[in-house]
Design a protein around this motif. Structure first.
Motif, short mmCIF file in Angstrom:
data_model
loop_
_atom_site.label_atom_id
_atom_site.label_comp_id
_atom_site.label_asym_id
_atom_site.label_seq_id
_atom_site.Cartn_x
_atom_site.Cartn_y
_atom_site.Cartn_z
N SER A 217 5.49 5.16 -1.60
CA SER A 217 5.10 3.93 -0.91
C SER A 217 4.53 4.28 0.45
CB SER A 217 6.30 3.00 -0.75
OG SER A 217 6.79 2.59 -2.02
N VAL A 218 3.56 3.48 0.87
CA VAL A 218 2.84 3.69 2.12
C VAL A 218 2.99 2.45 3.00
CG1 VAL A 218 0.62 4.28 3.17
CG2 VAL A 218 1.16 5.10 0.86
N LEU A 219 3.29 2.66 4.27
CA LEU A 219 3.40 1.56 5.21
C LEU A 219 2.06 1.36 5.92
CD1 LEU A 219 4.89 -0.56 6.90
CD2 LEU A 219 5.69 1.29 8.39
N LEU A 220 1.53 0.15 5.83
CA LEU A 220 0.29 -0.21 6.51
C LEU A 220 0.55 -1.40 7.43
CD1 LEU A 220 -2.21 -0.02 3.50
CD2 LEU A 220 -1.73 1.76 5.21
N ARG A 221 -0.08 -1.37 8.59
CA ARG A 221 0.01 -2.49 9.53
C ARG A 221 -1.42 -2.95 9.82
NH1 ARG A 221 5.03 -3.41 11.62
NH2 ARG A 221 6.60 -1.76 11.40
N PRO A 222 -2.00 -3.70 8.90
CA PRO A 222 -3.42 -4.07 9.02
C PRO A 222 -3.69 -4.97 10.23
CG PRO A 222 -2.60 -4.45 6.78
CD PRO A 222 -1.41 -4.23 7.66
N THR A 223 -4.87 -4.78 10.80
CA THR A 223 -5.35 -5.69 11.84
C THR A 223 -6.34 -6.69 11.25
OG1 THR A 223 -7.11 -4.13 12.43
CG2 THR A 223 -5.03 -3.98 13.66
N THR B 15 11.12 3.21 -3.60
CA THR B 15 10.49 3.65 -2.36
C THR B 15 9.96 2.46 -1.56
OG1 THR B 15 8.40 4.05 -3.54
CG2 THR B 15 9.88 5.94 -3.22
N ASN B 16 9.58 1.38 -2.24
CA ASN B 16 9.15 0.19 -1.49
C ASN B 16 10.29 -0.36 -0.64
OD1 ASN B 16 6.51 0.12 -2.55
ND2 ASN B 16 6.59 -2.09 -2.84
N ALA B 17 11.50 -0.36 -1.19
CA ALA B 17 12.65 -0.86 -0.43
C ALA B 17 12.94 0.04 0.76
CB ALA B 17 13.87 -0.96 -1.35
N VAL B 18 12.81 1.35 0.57
CA VAL B 18 13.06 2.29 1.66
C VAL B 18 12.05 2.07 2.79
CG1 VAL B 18 13.06 4.72 2.33
CG2 VAL B 18 14.10 4.04 0.17
N VAL B 19 10.77 1.97 2.44
CA VAL B 19 9.73 1.80 3.45
C VAL B 19 9.82 0.43 4.12
CG1 VAL B 19 7.23 1.68 3.82
CG2 VAL B 19 8.20 3.49 2.40
N ALA B 20 10.18 -0.60 3.35
CA ALA B 20 10.35 -1.92 3.94
C ALA B 20 11.45 -1.91 5.01
CB ALA B 20 10.69 -2.95 2.86
N GLU B 21 12.54 -1.20 4.73
CA GLU B 21 13.63 -1.10 5.71
C GLU B 21 13.16 -0.37 6.96
OE1 GLU B 21 18.20 0.70 6.03
OE2 GLU B 21 17.10 0.79 4.13
N ARG B 22 12.39 0.71 6.75
CA ARG B 22 11.87 1.47 7.90
C ARG B 22 10.89 0.61 8.70
NH1 ARG B 22 12.07 6.98 6.47
NH2 ARG B 22 14.05 7.34 5.37
N ALA B 23 10.09 -0.19 8.00
CA ALA B 23 9.12 -1.06 8.68
C ALA B 23 9.84 -2.05 9.59
CB ALA B 23 8.27 -1.80 7.65
N ARG B 24 10.91 -2.64 9.10
CA ARG B 24 11.66 -3.60 9.90
C ARG B 24 12.30 -2.93 11.11
NH1 ARG B 24 13.36 -5.13 4.48
NH2 ARG B 24 12.23 -7.01 3.83
N ALA B 25 12.55 -1.62 10.99
CA ALA B 25 13.13 -0.87 12.11
C ALA B 25 12.06 -0.37 13.07
CB ALA B 25 13.94 0.30 11.57
N GLY B 26 10.79 -0.68 12.79
CA GLY B 26 9.73 -0.35 13.72
C GLY B 26 8.90 0.87 13.37
N ALA B 27 9.00 1.39 12.15
CA ALA B 27 8.23 2.57 11.75
C ALA B 27 6.73 2.28 11.89
CB ALA B 27 8.56 2.97 10.32
N PRO B 28 5.95 3.28 12.28
CA PRO B 28 4.51 3.07 12.48
C PRO B 28 3.74 3.11 11.18
CG PRO B 28 5.06 5.34 12.95
CD PRO B 28 6.37 4.65 12.65
N GLU B 29 2.52 2.61 11.24
CA GLU B 29 1.61 2.71 10.09
C GLU B 29 1.43 4.17 9.70
OE1 GLU B 29 -2.09 0.24 9.28
OE2 GLU B 29 -2.98 2.06 10.13
#
Length: 275
Positions: free
Chosen positions: A85-91, A40-54
């Motif tokens: 897996s959870v996508l975070l975009r920390p500030t 799931t980390n690989a799946v979310v990492a791919e989505r993150a690179r494609a612009g998925a939101p936090e």
């Protein structure tokens, strides 16, 4: 002696519940359930690179090539674990990002305690019941066009039998619960996500007071603090001594023969209780 559980019916996650999570309970989260995934980390990492939101959460019923620290891998039977897996975009400043795996472990620990389990965190981010591992966390930094983000991978042994455990030092919630049976995975996922969001928001708020509170809360839950430990470092060197505290940066402070030494999660190979 742990109770041996059976491979009886293992229900699927309730996608209806997960797709309609109340923003009051877990704000800013979108959960996607997939039947099978290597990681799931690989799946979310791919989505993150494609612009998925936090807030994107990908949870799988069957992970076939999960990864842990130091590239350790494992596979669990379908619907026997809670793997997501959870996508975070920390500030928050990147210098404070080493706190992410610790706060994730703390969040899992808190959720398991709320579910009735006598859990504890082994620094930096394993969750134990007794001296046996029930959950692990892997946090990866991913570079994207929107800036760096973090993928927080969490795996919890829920319904595994004693025969299915990956190593003798592991356990599962079903084994620990005995006749009461394993908790519902959907409810447990909601509990962990709510706990993670609360800890993450506290960390994001920043400031010395927030850091001190987080360090104190983590230390209270950490079974490593107060024990004699053996810290294996890269290159084969070993640090032994009493784990005395967690500092505001999330480092483990060890009182050894040469005085106090603070070690970061990225600087260690293993931390074990000294024999």
């Amino acid at each position: 002696m742990p109770v041996t559980v059976s491979r009886a019916e293992r229900p699927s996650l309730d996608e209806t519940v997960l797709s309609a999570l109340s923003p009051d309970l877990v704000p800013g989260v979108s959960v996607e359930v997939v039947d099978r995934a290597e990681s799931t980390n690989a799946v979310v990492a791919e989505r993150a690179r494609a612009g998925a939101p936090e807030g994107l959460v990908v949870v799988t019923e069957h992970q076939t090539a999960g990864r842990g620290r130091l590239d350790r891998s494992w596979e669990t039977p379908a619907r026997s674990a809670l793997t997501f897996s959870v996508l975070l975009r920390p500030t928050a400043p990147t210098r404070s990002w080493p706190w992410l795996p610790l706060l994730a472990g703390y969040a899992v620990d808190k959720a398991l305690k709320a579910a009735g389990f006598d859990a504890g965190v082994k620094w930096p981010n394993d969750v134990l019941i007794g001296d046996r591992k029930v959950a692990g966390i892997l946090v990866e930094r991913i570079e994207t066009e929107q800036g760096p983000c973090a993928v927080v991978g969490i795996g919890i042994n829920v319904g595994l039998t004693a025969e299915e455990l990956p190593v003798p030092t592991a356990t599962s919630l079903a084994i620990e619960a005995g006749e009461a049976g394993a908790p519902d995975r959907t409810a447990l996922l909601v509990g962990v996500l709510a706990s993670l969001r609360e800890s993450y928001d506290t960390w994001q708020a920043g400031g010395d007071l927030a850091g001190m509170r987080l360090a104190a809360s983590y230390a209270d839950a950490c079974v490593t603090v107060g024990r004699e430990v053996r810290v294996e470092l890269p290159g084969g060197s070993v640090l032994t001594g009493l784990a005395t505290s967690i500092d505001p940066s999330g480092h483990l402070v060890v009182e050894g023969p040469d005085g106090r030494v603070a070690v970061g999660a990225g600087d260690v190979v293993h931390v074990r209780a000294a024999i």
